[in-house]
Design an enzyme around this catalytic site. Sequence first.
Site, short mmCIF file in Angstrom:
data_model
loop_
_atom_site.label_atom_id
_atom_site.label_comp_id
_atom_site.label_asym_id
_atom_site.label_seq_id
_atom_site.Cartn_x
_atom_site.Cartn_y
_atom_site.Cartn_z
N SER A 195 41.92 48.91 44.46
CA SER A 195 42.76 48.03 45.27
C SER A 195 43.47 48.84 46.36
CB SER A 195 43.75 47.27 44.38
OG SER A 195 44.37 46.22 45.08
N ASP A 273 36.25 38.76 46.19
CA ASP A 273 37.36 39.53 45.66
C ASP A 273 38.56 38.63 45.38
OD1 ASP A 273 40.02 41.16 46.29
OD2 ASP A 273 38.51 42.58 45.58
N HIS A 340 38.35 41.76 40.64
CA HIS A 340 39.13 42.71 41.44
C HIS A 340 39.42 43.92 40.57
CE1 HIS A 340 41.83 43.96 44.68
NE2 HIS A 340 42.74 44.27 43.77
#
Length: 395
Positions: A195, A273, A340
């Site tokens: 991330s 995502d 994610h």
Amino acid sequence: MMKLSWVWIVIAIAFLQLVTGFLDFNETELSLIEAYDFGVSKLNYNPLMVGLTLITSAGAKGAVCLDGTLPGYHWHRGYGSGANSWLIQLEGGGWCNNVRTCVYRKKTRRGSSTYMEKQIPFTGILSDKAEQNPDFFNWNRVKLRYCDGASFTGDTENKAAKLQFRGQRIWLAAMEDLMSKGMRNAKQALLSGCSAGGLASILHCDEFRNMFPRTSKVKCLSDAGLFLDAVDVSGGRTLRSLYNGVVGLQCFFPQNLISNIRTSLFILNAAYDSWQIQSSIAPPSADPHGYWHECRLNHAKCSASQMRFLQGFRIEMLNAIKGFSQSRENGLFINSCFAHCQTERQDTWFAANSPEIRNKAIAIAVGDWYFDRAGVKIIDCPYPCDKSCHYLVFK
């Protein structure tokens, strides 16, 4: 070109942390998305717990968290064939984008080592078990904690709000500390992150490569760090508005950076995502009447027209990586999941039913690419063809 982009990135992040009142990412939903950020799952009842080490030398260098406390990392020492191999995992956790959200953040583990867990489980790419992490289990594995709010970049402060934006200093202090503890002797090294940490692994990739001799094998891995400058459901650009008013800030978007990275880089991303759907594509600010509310939380509740919009996002992602994929050195794994961060979760990294493309799990794909066992450029067919996905669904 890369040096120029880096200058703009630093300016961009320094600026975004000083402005007020722009865009508030939903911290609650972000924390839900990252509920698995330490990779604990029912597949791993007894994970290795690794203690927090504060970087005592960082204070004198001004390398401090948002609230001025010392930064830190978790390190499990390598052994055997992995004794001189190092994996650095940069923690993710979104960004704070104005004084108010940064002041809030400095009272959490994302902005202060005071609130960081003293021990965290090492799973997925950080696991010490060969059956869970076949290629990196006996390496020196480090989780660098994220407490600057800007993907380990920026170097400024807001004295009035008592905020320190020292991400670049934290990065350098951590690398210097680890070099003194043996990383300078690394024969192999991998910089990875998830991330906001995945974005950081792109931003720092060439810098990391240059810390080692040319004889060392050094590569980078970005997990869920390919944030796109995409049109949201209202026709605006939510992420771009975060950097509104500063010339050249488009350099911050990974799609504009990845082709300039000289070091071998692997992009791992879900084509749909979950963070980008929640916070960039269909955030509440772009959906005031809530038409996308159910779809945002559960892809199974998306209408046909909403799914067409999300398919367009996937196509935009594939277009963004076309140039990047031409390099023989680079690697790619784009699966058609609503997910994610897939490297630190054991169930998505490497398990009996972990996600696969063409019968290849993520851990095997990354290992094949890193060790040059095979070229890896794998792109999934569009949703809903992939039956191996581990979907994120929110309530």
